[in-house]
Motif scaffolding. Structure first.
Motif, PDB file in Angstrom:
ATOM      1  N   THR A 225       0.860  -1.182   0.000  1.00  0.00           N
ATOM      2  CA  THR A 225       0.000   0.000   0.000  1.00  0.00           C
ATOM      3  C   THR A 225       0.892   1.226   0.000  1.00  0.00           C
ATOM      4  O   THR A 225       1.739   1.386   0.882  1.00  0.00           O
ATOM      5  N   GLN A 226       0.699   2.090  -0.995  1.00  0.00           N
ATOM      6  CA  GLN A 226       1.564   3.250  -1.156  1.00  0.00           C
ATOM      7  C   GLN A 226       0.771   4.522  -0.873  1.00  0.00           C
ATOM      8  O   GLN A 226      -0.238   4.791  -1.518  1.00  0.00           O
ATOM      9  N   LEU A 227       1.259   5.313   0.086  1.00  0.00           N
ATOM     10  CA  LEU A 227       0.526   6.487   0.537  1.00  0.00           C
ATOM     11  C   LEU A 227       1.445   7.691   0.653  1.00  0.00           C
ATOM     12  O   LEU A 227       2.644   7.552   0.915  1.00  0.00           O
ATOM     13  N   TYR A 228       0.865   8.864   0.456  1.00  0.00           N
ATOM     14  CA  TYR A 228       1.584  10.125   0.683  1.00  0.00           C
ATOM     15  C   TYR A 228       0.645  11.061   1.411  1.00  0.00           C
ATOM     16  O   TYR A 228      -0.461  11.335   0.947  1.00  0.00           O
ATOM     17  N   ARG A 229       1.080  11.509   2.569  1.00  0.00           N
ATOM     18  CA  ARG A 229       0.260  12.429   3.354  1.00  0.00           C
ATOM     19  C   ARG A 229       1.074  13.682   3.641  1.00  0.00           C
ATOM     20  O   ARG A 229       2.196  13.613   4.133  1.00  0.00           O
ATOM     21  N   ILE A 247       5.482   3.062   1.950  1.00  0.00           N
ATOM     22  CA  ILE A 247       5.085   1.826   1.273  1.00  0.00           C
ATOM     23  C   ILE A 247       4.965   0.775   2.362  1.00  0.00           C
ATOM     24  O   ILE A 247       5.958   0.442   3.024  1.00  0.00           O
ATOM     25  N   VAL A 248       3.762   0.279   2.579  1.00  0.00           N
ATOM     26  CA  VAL A 248       3.499  -0.628   3.691  1.00  0.00           C
ATOM     27  C   VAL A 248       3.045  -1.980   3.134  1.00  0.00           C
ATOM     28  O   VAL A 248       2.068  -2.055   2.377  1.00  0.00           O
ATOM     29  N   GLN A 249       3.756  -3.032   3.502  1.00  0.00           N
ATOM     30  CA  GLN A 249       3.425  -4.379   3.060  1.00  0.00           C
ATOM     31  C   GLN A 249       2.393  -5.009   4.003  1.00  0.00           C
ATOM     32  O   GLN A 249       2.152  -4.523   5.112  1.00  0.00           O
ATOM     33  N   ARG A 305       2.467  11.572  14.587  1.00  0.00           N
ATOM     34  CA  ARG A 305       1.021  11.478  14.362  1.00  0.00           C
ATOM     35  C   ARG A 305       0.694  11.255  12.887  1.00  0.00           C
ATOM     36  O   ARG A 305      -0.215  10.486  12.558  1.00  0.00           O
ATOM     37  N   THR A 306       1.428  11.919  12.008  1.00  0.00           N
ATOM     38  CA  THR A 306       1.170  11.762  10.581  1.00  0.00           C
ATOM     39  C   THR A 306       1.528  10.370  10.107  1.00  0.00           C
ATOM     40  O   THR A 306       0.776   9.740   9.345  1.00  0.00           O
ATOM     41  N   LEU A 311      -0.020   4.708   8.687  1.00  0.00           N
ATOM     42  CA  LEU A 311      -0.004   3.273   8.979  1.00  0.00           C
ATOM     43  C   LEU A 311      -1.398   2.745   9.257  1.00  0.00           C
ATOM     44  O   LEU A 311      -1.752   1.620   8.848  1.00  0.00           O
ATOM     45  N   ALA A 312      -2.236   3.546   9.930  1.00  0.00           N
ATOM     46  CA  ALA A 312      -3.618   3.140  10.180  1.00  0.00           C
ATOM     47  C   ALA A 312      -4.390   3.028   8.877  1.00  0.00           C
ATOM     48  O   ALA A 312      -5.179   2.087   8.679  1.00  0.00           O
ATOM     49  N   GLU A 313      -4.172   3.968   7.963  1.00  0.00           N
ATOM     50  CA  GLU A 313      -4.846   3.910   6.659  1.00  0.00           C
ATOM     51  C   GLU A 313      -4.397   2.696   5.865  1.00  0.00           C
ATOM     52  O   GLU A 313      -5.196   2.034   5.191  1.00  0.00           O
ATOM     53  N   ALA A 314      -3.116   2.383   5.946  1.00  0.00           N
ATOM     54  CA  ALA A 314      -2.586   1.220   5.210  1.00  0.00           C
ATOM     55  C   ALA A 314      -3.209  -0.087   5.699  1.00  0.00           C
ATOM     56  O   ALA A 314      -3.410  -1.023   4.923  1.00  0.00           O
ATOM     57  N   LYS A 315      -3.545  -0.135   6.989  1.00  0.00           N
ATOM     58  CA  LYS A 315      -4.160  -1.341   7.543  1.00  0.00           C
ATOM     59  C   LYS A 315      -5.641  -1.443   7.179  1.00  0.00           C
ATOM     60  O   LYS A 315      -6.271  -2.471   7.404  1.00  0.00           O
ATOM     61  N   GLY A 316      -6.180  -0.341   6.636  1.00  0.00           N
ATOM     62  CA  GLY A 316      -7.578  -0.371   6.201  1.00  0.00           C
ATOM     63  C   GLY A 316      -8.569  -0.161   7.308  1.00  0.00           C
ATOM     64  O   GLY A 316      -9.737  -0.514   7.199  1.00  0.00           O
TER      65      GLY A 316
END
Length: 316
Positions: A225-229, A247-249, A305-306, A311-316
């Motif tokens: 899961t690839q995220l940018y905040r 990038i979170v596996q 916090r960011t 990481l919380a978003e990556a876990k769904g």
């Protein structure tokens, strides 16, 4: 107005040779940063080498399964490219978070990497600034420093690198391809492209005089899961107080790079071993040795916090 000469290069090698031949030469493509600096007489190039006609505007797969992005690919086109959106989502998200649509239409891949700091003291020619006038002093140290760096700083400079794209490129382990004035090529890991300020903050990168970026290569997609905040003072057209590219596996491992905290995109690979333990553990190692001011100390908990939200978003 400061007078300057101008030429249009016909090949990358010719462009590099021309820039090396003229003292104070600069490459120009989209001009979204350089022209502003010229208007303010922060940059006063004696010669401009226009590289827009060099054909470096293609996005192509590599033989190794990665992606090669030409130096002149516009940010809008790169963000919208289907392969980038599918396999390198963190890059697409970072690009869309930067500037405005009009600027992204003109800004180029290489220019984005090479843009100069947005430190207000750098832009104010009435204030001492070691990046603008080496040896003159750093007005941000002891001045208003809310936007400034907290890691990798020196006694000469606490400016931050402004690029969103560069942070994503760093977490993706990109490689920068260049051509030098003698016609030889080299490849520079993105981790090594930008310098920390040290005692020479006016030197932003390891590029030699006349060396031209021709492309940026991305390795085989990392998956996950690839995220940018990006945390900023207003919803658009603002530079990051803090940004997180991750990038979170599925097993909780991954990579993370930060923007808005250092003179270059900030990544500490050793900190990534703590990813399964959560944001607090990762942040402690990412920001170890931080040097804050009374104005920017809030960035340390803001990073935690960011990253926690990412990481919380990556876990769904």
């Amino acid at each position: 107005m400061k007078s300057f000469t101008y030429e249009r290069a016909r090949s990358p090698a010719e462009a590099a040779a021309a820039a090396a031949r003229h003292d104070g030469a600069k490459f120009i493509a989209g001009g979204t940063n350089l022209l502003d600096l010229m208007k303010l007489q922060i940059e006063t190039p004696a010669h401009l080498v226009d590289v827009n006609g060099l054909g470096l505007d293609k996005i192509e797969p590599t033989n190794e399964g990665g992606l090669r992005i030409g130096a002149l690919v516009r940010n809008t086109d790169l963000a919208a490219h289907p392969t980038v959106r599918r396999d390198y989502g963190v890059l697409s998200r970072a690009l869309v978070a930067g500037a405005t649509g009009q600027l992204r239409n003109m800004a180029t891949t290489a220019g984005n990497l090479l843009q100069r700091t947005r430190c207000p003291y750098f832009y104010d020619t009435n204030q001492p600034c070691n990046k603008r006038v080496p040896g003159s002093g750093c007005s941000a140290i002891g001045g208003y420093s809310r936007q400034h760096a907290v890691v990798g700083v020196s006694d000469a400079c606490i400016a931050t690198h402004p690029s969103d794209m560069a942070v994503a490129m760093r977490v993706l382990d990109a490689t920068v391809e260049t051509i030098r004035p003698d016609g030889s090529a080299r490849k520079i890991p993105i981790a090594d492209l930008h310098r920390l300020p040290g005692d020479k903050p006016h030197i932003d990168t390891v590029l030699a005089r006349g060396e031209l970026i021709t492309a940026v290569t991305l390795p085989t997609p990392a998956g996950g899961t690839q995220l940018y905040r990006k945390v900023r003072d207003r919803a658009s057209f603002a530079f990051a107080l803090v940004s997180v590219a991750a990038i979170v596996q599925r097993n909780g491992s991954g990579r993370v790079a930060l923007g808005g905290v250092a003179h270059k995109p900030w990544r500490v690979e050793a900190a990534e071993t703590e990813m399964p333990l959560g944001a607090k553990a990762v942040t402690a190692r990412l920001l170890a040795g931080a040097r804050t001011t009374r104005d920017n100390a809030f960035k340390l908990p803001l990073v935690e916090r960011t990253l926690g939200a990412v990481l919380a978003e990556a876990k769904g």
